[in-house]
Design a protein around this motif. Sequence first.
Motif, PDB file in Angstrom:
ATOM      1  N   ARG A  35      10.397 -19.672  53.892  1.00  0.00           N
ATOM      2  CA  ARG A  35      10.437 -20.440  52.926  1.00  0.00           C
ATOM      3  C   ARG A  35      11.966 -19.954  52.022  1.00  0.00           C
ATOM      4  NH1 ARG A  35       6.992 -24.725  53.927  1.00  0.00           N
ATOM      5  NH2 ARG A  35       4.899 -24.066  54.365  1.00  0.00           N
ATOM      6  N   GLY A  36      12.455 -21.013  51.211  1.00  0.00           N
ATOM      7  CA  GLY A  36      13.589 -20.632  50.688  1.00  0.00           C
ATOM      8  C   GLY A  36      13.387 -19.473  49.533  1.00  0.00           C
ATOM      9  N   SER A  37      12.262 -19.403  49.294  1.00  0.00           N
ATOM     10  CA  SER A  37      12.048 -18.316  48.036  1.00  0.00           C
ATOM     11  C   SER A  37      11.901 -16.973  48.795  1.00  0.00           C
ATOM     12  CB  SER A  37      10.515 -18.649  47.357  1.00  0.00           C
ATOM     13  OG  SER A  37       9.560 -18.731  48.462  1.00  0.00           O
ATOM     14  N   ASP A  38      11.754 -16.817  50.139  1.00  0.00           N
ATOM     15  CA  ASP A  38      11.497 -15.680  50.968  1.00  0.00           C
ATOM     16  C   ASP A  38      13.002 -15.035  51.140  1.00  0.00           C
ATOM     17  OD1 ASP A  38       8.820 -16.036  51.296  1.00  0.00           O
ATOM     18  OD2 ASP A  38       9.166 -17.232  52.961  1.00  0.00           O
ATOM     19  N   VAL A  39      14.014 -15.611  50.843  1.00  0.00           N
ATOM     20  CA  VAL A  39      15.463 -15.090  51.578  1.00  0.00           C
ATOM     21  C   VAL A  39      16.239 -14.986  50.417  1.00  0.00           C
ATOM     22  CG1 VAL A  39      15.134 -16.329  53.476  1.00  0.00           C
ATOM     23  CG2 VAL A  39      16.500 -17.403  51.565  1.00  0.00           C
ATOM     24  N   THR A  40      17.290 -13.956  50.837  1.00  0.00           N
ATOM     25  CA  THR A  40      18.308 -13.663  49.975  1.00  0.00           C
ATOM     26  C   THR A  40      19.488 -14.707  49.913  1.00  0.00           C
ATOM     27  OG1 THR A  40      19.965 -12.849  51.767  1.00  0.00           O
ATOM     28  CG2 THR A  40      18.470 -11.321  51.012  1.00  0.00           C
ATOM     29  N   PRO A  41      20.441 -14.475  48.970  1.00  0.00           N
ATOM     30  CA  PRO A  41      21.375 -15.774  48.732  1.00  0.00           C
ATOM     31  C   PRO A  41      22.012 -16.092  50.086  1.00  0.00           C
ATOM     32  CG  PRO A  41      21.498 -14.421  46.718  1.00  0.00           C
ATOM     33  CD  PRO A  41      20.610 -13.653  47.697  1.00  0.00           C
ATOM     34  N   ASP A  42      22.071 -15.122  51.020  1.00  0.00           N
ATOM     35  CA  ASP A  42      22.750 -15.409  52.097  1.00  0.00           C
ATOM     36  C   ASP A  42      21.970 -15.845  53.275  1.00  0.00           C
ATOM     37  OD1 ASP A  42      21.765 -13.308  53.104  1.00  0.00           O
ATOM     38  OD2 ASP A  42      23.281 -12.256  53.602  1.00  0.00           O
ATOM     39  N   THR A  44      18.920 -14.815  54.566  1.00  0.00           N
ATOM     40  CA  THR A  44      18.330 -13.749  55.510  1.00  0.00           C
ATOM     41  C   THR A  44      16.900 -13.417  54.821  1.00  0.00           C
ATOM     42  OG1 THR A  44      19.276 -11.840  54.664  1.00  0.00           O
ATOM     43  CG2 THR A  44      20.429 -13.176  56.621  1.00  0.00           C
ATOM     44  N   LEU A  45      15.900 -13.022  55.473  1.00  0.00           N
ATOM     45  CA  LEU A  45      14.630 -12.766  54.891  1.00  0.00           C
ATOM     46  C   LEU A  45      14.572 -11.543  54.462  1.00  0.00           C
ATOM     47  CD1 LEU A  45      11.668 -13.837  55.187  1.00  0.00           C
ATOM     48  CD2 LEU A  45      11.468 -12.393  57.315  1.00  0.00           C
ATOM     49  N   ARG A  46      14.391 -11.542  53.319  1.00  0.00           N
ATOM     50  CA  ARG A  46      14.168 -10.007  52.456  1.00  0.00           C
ATOM     51  C   ARG A  46      12.977  -9.391  52.820  1.00  0.00           C
ATOM     52  NH1 ARG A  46      13.715 -13.652  48.172  1.00  0.00           N
ATOM     53  NH2 ARG A  46      11.530 -12.811  47.566  1.00  0.00           N
ATOM     54  N   PHE A  47      13.194  -7.990  52.380  1.00  0.00           N
ATOM     55  CA  PHE A  47      12.071  -6.933  52.829  1.00  0.00           C
ATOM     56  C   PHE A  47      10.779  -7.319  52.334  1.00  0.00           C
ATOM     57  CE2 PHE A  47      15.625  -3.714  54.168  1.00  0.00           C
ATOM     58  CZ  PHE A  47      15.233  -3.555  55.363  1.00  0.00           C
ATOM     59  N   ASP A  48      10.795  -7.722  50.894  1.00  0.00           N
ATOM     60  CA  ASP A  48       9.600  -7.686  50.416  1.00  0.00           C
ATOM     61  C   ASP A  48       8.699  -9.178  51.025  1.00  0.00           C
ATOM     62  OD1 ASP A  48      11.739  -9.341  48.751  1.00  0.00           O
ATOM     63  OD2 ASP A  48      10.150 -10.478  47.717  1.00  0.00           O
ATOM     64  N   SER A  49       9.526 -10.151  51.731  1.00  0.00           N
ATOM     65  CA  SER A  49       8.819 -11.153  52.142  1.00  0.00           C
ATOM     66  C   SER A  49       8.310 -10.672  53.498  1.00  0.00           C
ATOM     67  CB  SER A  49      10.102 -12.366  52.498  1.00  0.00           C
ATOM     68  OG  SER A  49      10.512 -12.818  51.193  1.00  0.00           O
ATOM     69  N   VAL A 213      13.961  -1.660  46.693  1.00  0.00           N
ATOM     70  CA  VAL A 213      14.916  -1.745  47.960  1.00  0.00           C
ATOM     71  C   VAL A 213      16.123  -2.732  47.810  1.00  0.00           C
ATOM     72  CG1 VAL A 213      15.228  -1.485  50.494  1.00  0.00           C
ATOM     73  CG2 VAL A 213      13.014  -0.526  49.258  1.00  0.00           C
ATOM     74  N   GLU A 214      15.678  -3.914  47.870  1.00  0.00           N
ATOM     75  CA  GLU A 214      16.608  -5.217  47.543  1.00  0.00           C
ATOM     76  C   GLU A 214      17.666  -4.983  46.494  1.00  0.00           C
ATOM     77  OE1 GLU A 214      16.906  -7.511  49.520  1.00  0.00           O
ATOM     78  OE2 GLU A 214      15.361  -7.249  50.794  1.00  0.00           O
ATOM     79  N   ASP A 215      16.873  -4.353  45.321  1.00  0.00           N
ATOM     80  CA  ASP A 215      18.079  -4.142  44.181  1.00  0.00           C
ATOM     81  C   ASP A 215      19.143  -3.037  44.706  1.00  0.00           C
ATOM     82  OD1 ASP A 215      16.788  -5.682  42.673  1.00  0.00           O
ATOM     83  OD2 ASP A 215      15.668  -4.281  41.319  1.00  0.00           O
ATOM     84  N   GLU A 216      18.623  -2.116  45.210  1.00  0.00           N
ATOM     85  CA  GLU A 216      19.648  -1.233  45.701  1.00  0.00           C
ATOM     86  C   GLU A 216      20.639  -1.707  46.993  1.00  0.00           C
ATOM     87  OE1 GLU A 216      20.274   1.994  44.373  1.00  0.00           O
ATOM     88  OE2 GLU A 216      19.034   1.143  42.721  1.00  0.00           O
TER      89      GLU A 216
END
Length: 274
Positions: A35-42, A44-49, A213-216
């Motif tokens: 879903r759109g809520s699973d990804v970064t602004p570019d 791609t799938l985030r680690f938390d997702s 991790v995503e913040d860093e």
Amino acid sequence: MAEARVGLRTADDSKSSWAVKGAGTPSFEAKYRVRGSDVTPDLTLRFDSVARFLQDVATDDLAASSFGSTDPYWIVRRTIIDVLEPIAWPGAVSLERWCSGLSTRWANMRVRIVEMPEINAFNPAPRRPGVIETESFWINVNVSGFPARISDEGFRHLSVGAPEERLRWQSMNSGAPAEQPSVDALQEREHVIRATDFDPFGHVNNSAYWAVVEDELTEHPDIRTGPHRAVIEYLKPVTPDSRIMLRRRRVSDRLSLWLLVNDTVVATVVVTKG
């Protein structure tokens, strides 16, 4: 063909170490939407997702198994995520999960995530399917949260095709460095816990740690420019009244993070590029 890895010792082990899963090893498969809520602004799938997908497939696998009622409680001690080809939105993912090693109280569970890419107005260009390899060290616990023996039926099911039946815990990440300044140390900062980070046990959910991790990684975007690996080890539970401080260090292509509560390390993370 899906793959499995055993015998990992450090967070920098080669990503080529994923060995082929045995033909007779049983596995569980599931599909989920990205879903759109699973990804970064570019996009791609985030680690938390990724971590939430791993939780979902673990829950669904246990519910469909023959030992879900005898071994209902499991906690994750470590998760390894190898992003070989990034997964993006829109699309769906197929997950295959199997046991790659176990002992009487814990098991390594492999999950291979393969993307089924789609296109939309936000991401209209065709792309190669993303592939993420993962392995998590799960501990079977009783209702009080203490390690417990896996039931005979659970052990029988998990051991079929597993290459290792005397699995032992061995940390892959290093302990926290001293707080004194160094050339490669970054300023220590606080990570603010949100009410939405907590699970039914009153602890920070394992997927919520990945927000750190995503913040860093917003300050280290080069790490994600190609294949990369992240290894998180959960050492102690974090409760709602906790204050998390983050100690950070970047050396070459390696970013190390230590989460501390009252000067005690509660989790460690290593992210490496290449």
